[in-house]
Structures are given as C-alpha cells and as structure tokens.
Design a protein around this motif. Structure first.
Motif, PDB file in Angstrom:
ATOM      1  N   LEU A  26       0.813  -1.215   0.000  1.00  0.00           N
ATOM      2  CA  LEU A  26       0.000   0.000   0.000  1.00  0.00           C
ATOM      3  C   LEU A  26       0.848   1.267   0.000  1.00  0.00           C
ATOM      4  CD1 LEU A  26      -2.924  -1.025   2.361  1.00  0.00           C
ATOM      5  CD2 LEU A  26      -2.906  -0.928  -0.143  1.00  0.00           C
ATOM      6  N   GLU A  27       2.114   1.159   0.432  1.00  0.00           N
ATOM      7  CA  GLU A  27       3.009   2.317   0.404  1.00  0.00           C
ATOM      8  C   GLU A  27       3.364   2.717  -1.026  1.00  0.00           C
ATOM      9  OE1 GLU A  27       6.355   2.163   3.254  1.00  0.00           O
ATOM     10  OE2 GLU A  27       5.290   0.464   4.151  1.00  0.00           O
ATOM     11  N   LEU A  28       3.143   1.824  -2.003  1.00  0.00           N
ATOM     12  CA  LEU A  28       3.418   2.123  -3.399  1.00  0.00           C
ATOM     13  C   LEU A  28       2.292   2.934  -4.040  1.00  0.00           C
ATOM     14  CD1 LEU A  28       5.498  -0.145  -2.779  1.00  0.00           C
ATOM     15  CD2 LEU A  28       5.125  -0.947  -5.095  1.00  0.00           C
ATOM     16  N   MET A  29       1.198   3.093  -3.309  1.00  0.00           N
ATOM     17  CA  MET A  29       0.056   3.868  -3.807  1.00  0.00           C
ATOM     18  C   MET A  29       0.044   5.238  -3.148  1.00  0.00           C
ATOM     19  SD  MET A  29      -3.001   1.057  -3.500  1.00  0.00           S
ATOM     20  CE  MET A  29      -3.919   1.297  -5.013  1.00  0.00           C
ATOM     21  N   PRO A  30      -0.226   6.293  -3.927  1.00  0.00           N
ATOM     22  CA  PRO A  30      -0.388   7.604  -3.291  1.00  0.00           C
ATOM     23  C   PRO A  30      -1.617   7.588  -2.363  1.00  0.00           C
ATOM     24  CG  PRO A  30      -0.640   7.761  -5.696  1.00  0.00           C
ATOM     25  CD  PRO A  30      -0.392   6.331  -5.359  1.00  0.00           C
ATOM     26  N   PRO A  31      -1.657   8.484  -1.380  1.00  0.00           N
ATOM     27  CA  PRO A  31      -2.761   8.478  -0.406  1.00  0.00           C
ATOM     28  C   PRO A  31      -4.152   8.491  -1.037  1.00  0.00           C
ATOM     29  CG  PRO A  31      -1.059   9.997   0.289  1.00  0.00           C
ATOM     30  CD  PRO A  31      -0.671   9.525  -1.083  1.00  0.00           C
ATOM     31  N   GLU A  32      -4.336   9.236  -2.133  1.00  0.00           N
ATOM     32  CA  GLU A  32      -5.671   9.296  -2.742  1.00  0.00           C
ATOM     33  C   GLU A  32      -6.079   7.938  -3.332  1.00  0.00           C
ATOM     34  OE1 GLU A  32      -2.800  11.001  -5.897  1.00  0.00           O
ATOM     35  OE2 GLU A  32      -3.031  11.149  -3.735  1.00  0.00           O
ATOM     36  N   ASP A  33      -5.107   7.159  -3.828  1.00  0.00           N
ATOM     37  CA  ASP A  33      -5.421   5.825  -4.330  1.00  0.00           C
ATOM     38  C   ASP A  33      -5.741   4.860  -3.181  1.00  0.00           C
ATOM     39  OD1 ASP A  33      -5.074   6.648  -6.921  1.00  0.00           O
ATOM     40  OD2 ASP A  33      -3.461   5.239  -7.394  1.00  0.00           O
ATOM     41  N   ARG A  34      -5.002   4.969  -2.089  1.00  0.00           N
ATOM     42  CA  ARG A  34      -5.304   4.112  -0.929  1.00  0.00           C
ATOM     43  C   ARG A  34      -6.716   4.380  -0.430  1.00  0.00           C
ATOM     44  NH1 ARG A  34       0.204   5.195   0.857  1.00  0.00           N
ATOM     45  NH2 ARG A  34      -0.634   6.759   2.246  1.00  0.00           N
ATOM     46  N   SER A  73      -4.971   2.555 -11.966  1.00  0.00           N
ATOM     47  CA  SER A  73      -4.053   3.624 -11.594  1.00  0.00           C
ATOM     48  C   SER A  73      -2.581   3.257 -11.756  1.00  0.00           C
ATOM     49  CB  SER A  73      -4.288   4.058 -10.145  1.00  0.00           C
ATOM     50  OG  SER A  73      -3.416   5.122  -9.816  1.00  0.00           O
ATOM     51  N   ALA A  74      -1.869   4.165 -12.404  1.00  0.00           N
ATOM     52  CA  ALA A  74      -0.417   4.055 -12.521  1.00  0.00           C
ATOM     53  C   ALA A  74       0.248   5.186 -11.738  1.00  0.00           C
ATOM     54  CB  ALA A  74       0.007   4.104 -13.986  1.00  0.00           C
ATOM     55  N   LYS A  75      -0.543   5.846 -10.862  1.00  0.00           N
ATOM     56  CA  LYS A  75       0.010   6.918 -10.026  1.00  0.00           C
ATOM     57  C   LYS A  75       1.023   6.311  -9.066  1.00  0.00           C
ATOM     58  CE  LYS A  75      -4.268   9.577 -10.019  1.00  0.00           C
ATOM     59  NZ  LYS A  75      -5.406   9.958  -9.156  1.00  0.00           N
ATOM     60  N   THR A  76       2.145   6.990  -8.901  1.00  0.00           N
ATOM     61  CA  THR A  76       3.223   6.469  -8.065  1.00  0.00           C
ATOM     62  C   THR A  76       3.533   7.423  -6.918  1.00  0.00           C
ATOM     63  OG1 THR A  76       4.858   7.510  -9.502  1.00  0.00           O
ATOM     64  CG2 THR A  76       4.278   5.216  -9.995  1.00  0.00           C
ATOM     65  N   VAL A  77       4.433   6.981  -6.063  1.00  0.00           N
ATOM     66  CA  VAL A  77       4.899   7.790  -4.940  1.00  0.00           C
ATOM     67  C   VAL A  77       6.328   8.223  -5.281  1.00  0.00           C
ATOM     68  CG1 VAL A  77       5.400   7.806  -2.462  1.00  0.00           C
ATOM     69  CG2 VAL A  77       3.434   6.506  -3.338  1.00  0.00           C
ATOM     70  N   GLU A 146      14.821  -7.246  -3.116  1.00  0.00           N
ATOM     71  CA  GLU A 146      15.451  -6.132  -2.428  1.00  0.00           C
ATOM     72  C   GLU A 146      16.327  -5.378  -3.409  1.00  0.00           C
ATOM     73  OE1 GLU A 146      18.391  -5.410   1.376  1.00  0.00           O
ATOM     74  OE2 GLU A 146      17.043  -7.144   1.399  1.00  0.00           O
ATOM     75  N   GLY A 147      16.233  -4.063  -3.353  1.00  0.00           N
ATOM     76  CA  GLY A 147      17.037  -3.217  -4.221  1.00  0.00           C
ATOM     77  C   GLY A 147      16.415  -1.839  -4.319  1.00  0.00           C
ATOM     78  N   PRO A 148      16.976  -1.002  -5.176  1.00  0.00           N
ATOM     79  CA  PRO A 148      16.421   0.341  -5.350  1.00  0.00           C
ATOM     80  C   PRO A 148      15.191   0.304  -6.262  1.00  0.00           C
ATOM     81  CG  PRO A 148      18.402   0.088  -6.678  1.00  0.00           C
ATOM     82  CD  PRO A 148      18.234  -1.181  -5.897  1.00  0.00           C
ATOM     83  N   LEU A 149      14.082   0.811  -5.760  1.00  0.00           N
ATOM     84  CA  LEU A 149      12.845   0.876  -6.535  1.00  0.00           C
ATOM     85  C   LEU A 149      12.917   2.062  -7.487  1.00  0.00           C
ATOM     86  CD1 LEU A 149      10.033  -0.520  -6.717  1.00  0.00           C
ATOM     87  CD2 LEU A 149       9.195   1.320  -5.252  1.00  0.00           C
ATOM     88  N   ASP A 160       0.804  -3.868 -17.367  1.00  0.00           N
ATOM     89  CA  ASP A 160       1.319  -2.508 -17.235  1.00  0.00           C
ATOM     90  C   ASP A 160       1.802  -2.394 -15.799  1.00  0.00           C
ATOM     91  OD1 ASP A 160       0.470  -1.751 -19.824  1.00  0.00           O
ATOM     92  OD2 ASP A 160      -1.552  -1.371 -19.071  1.00  0.00           O
ATOM     93  N   ALA A 161       3.037  -1.946 -15.623  1.00  0.00           N
ATOM     94  CA  ALA A 161       3.591  -1.766 -14.280  1.00  0.00           C
ATOM     95  C   ALA A 161       4.038  -0.321 -14.131  1.00  0.00           C
ATOM     96  CB  ALA A 161       4.771  -2.717 -14.061  1.00  0.00           C
ATOM     97  N   ALA A 162       3.911   0.204 -12.926  1.00  0.00           N
ATOM     98  CA  ALA A 162       4.305   1.586 -12.654  1.00  0.00           C
ATOM     99  C   ALA A 162       5.679   1.676 -12.005  1.00  0.00           C
ATOM    100  CB  ALA A 162       3.265   2.262 -11.760  1.00  0.00           C
ATOM    101  N   TYR A 163       6.212   0.520 -11.565  1.00  0.00           N
ATOM    102  CA  TYR A 163       7.514   0.488 -10.897  1.00  0.00           C
ATOM    103  C   TYR A 163       8.379  -0.608 -11.508  1.00  0.00           C
ATOM    104  CZ  TYR A 163       5.361   3.201  -7.067  1.00  0.00           C
ATOM    105  OH  TYR A 163       4.733   4.155  -6.325  1.00  0.00           O
ATOM    106  N   ALA A 164       9.681  -0.462 -11.315  1.00  0.00           N
ATOM    107  CA  ALA A 164      10.641  -1.490 -11.732  1.00  0.00           C
ATOM    108  C   ALA A 164      11.776  -1.526 -10.714  1.00  0.00           C
ATOM    109  CB  ALA A 164      11.190  -1.194 -13.129  1.00  0.00           C
TER     110      ALA A 164
END
Length: 178
Positions: A26-34, A73-77, A146-149, A160-164
């Motif tokens: 859930l931390e990967l979603m902006p507050p409005e998406d949560r 949603s593809a909105k990210t943090v 584990e690694g840099p997001l 479709d992914a918003a992170y890698a």
C-alpha cells in the motif's frame, strides 16, 4: 583501544547484515489511491475465470472497463524513486536464462494475480530484473526482492507496471521470515 576497535567492527558488521525494512504494497500507492481502494465497492467475481474457463489473452492487464478508476491507476509515490526497499510478493515469470532461472518477472501482491479477477492496478505491479536468476519452481511460493525501486512505466502484452527494480537480492520467503 583494541577492545573499542573490536566493538566498532562488530557493530559495523551487524549493521551491514541488517535487512532493509519491509515495504508494504500500500506504500506504493499515493494516499488518494489508498483512500479510493478502501472506499471501493466489492467487485463481482462472476466471470469465466471464476468458473475455471480462462480468456485466451490472460495476463495482468485490466480487461473490465467498468471498474473504479483506482483499479487502472499508474500513479506512483515519487519519494520511493531510488529508495532501497524490500518487498514481498509473488512472481509472474517473463524470461529465463539457460539454466531455467527467472531473470525477468513481475512481482504482484497476491498469488495467482494473472488468473484472478481483477488483476492489480499498475501501481501494484513491479517489473523485476534479476540477471543472477532464481529458480521459481512454484509461482505460488512468496519471494522477497530487495534493491532500489524505480518509478518506471513498463508495458507489455501481459501487464502494465508503474515500478521497476534491478534487484540485488531475490529469495524465497522462509518459515523464519513469518
């Protein structure tokens, strides 16, 4: 002096071995998406997939156009871009090396996401690049990455992914982790 040096060395070794704290999906979603996810009405599972028959296309892409916007949603943090994280989830293999080890896969928050309805939104899918490869004998077995997001939009026929992430560590979740 020697004793102090030993204590400092011991402390450094302990800190170096400390795991990166776990990041919640859930931390990967902006507050409005949560908030939108929490307020979302229950989704019907009356689909061919629920009956055991599957769409030829399959995959993680949203096919139902009548779901609430948060499911697309593809909105990210932005604050997560470049941050070292540890995330647990389930693999959806894409590419393997000569040994059959997965080197490229999507990580999703729940098992069987490619056949469940609905699939997760793009901001709940991470493309993982892991050149070392990992044997994934059971895609229903959870793993840690584990690694840099990176905030990186990735799209292919499957999802479709918003992170890698270019993962430094990928391992199966062990009983001691629970």
């Amino acid at each position: 002096m020697r004793r102090l040096a030993c204590l400092v060395l011991l402390l450094c070794c302990t800190l170096a071995r400390a795991e990166t704290p776990e990041t919640d999906w859930l931390e990967l979603m902006p507050p409005e998406d949560r908030k939108a996810l929490e307020e979302m009405p229950e989704i019907s599972h009356d689909t061919p997939e629920a009956d055991g028959t599957f769409d030829q296309q399959g995959g993680l892409k949203q096919r139902d156009k009548n779901l609430p916007a948060v499911m697309y949603s593809a909105k990210t943090v932005a604050a997560l871009d470049g941050k070292q994280i540890r995330l647990g989830g389930y693999p959806v293999p894409l590419e393997t090396d000569a040994k059959g080890h997965s080197t490229l896969f999507f990580l999703v928050p729940y098992a069987g996401a490619c056949i469940h309805v609905p699939p997760p939104p793009p901001n709940q899918i991470v493309l993982v690049r892991y050149p070392k490869g990992i044997a994934l004998d059971d895609i229903y077995a959870p793993i840690w990455i584990e690694g840099p997001l990176k905030v990186e939009q990735v799209s292919n026929d499957l999802a479709d992914a918003a992170y890698a992430m270019d993962a430094g560590v990928v391992r199966l979740v062990e009983e001691g982790d629970l």
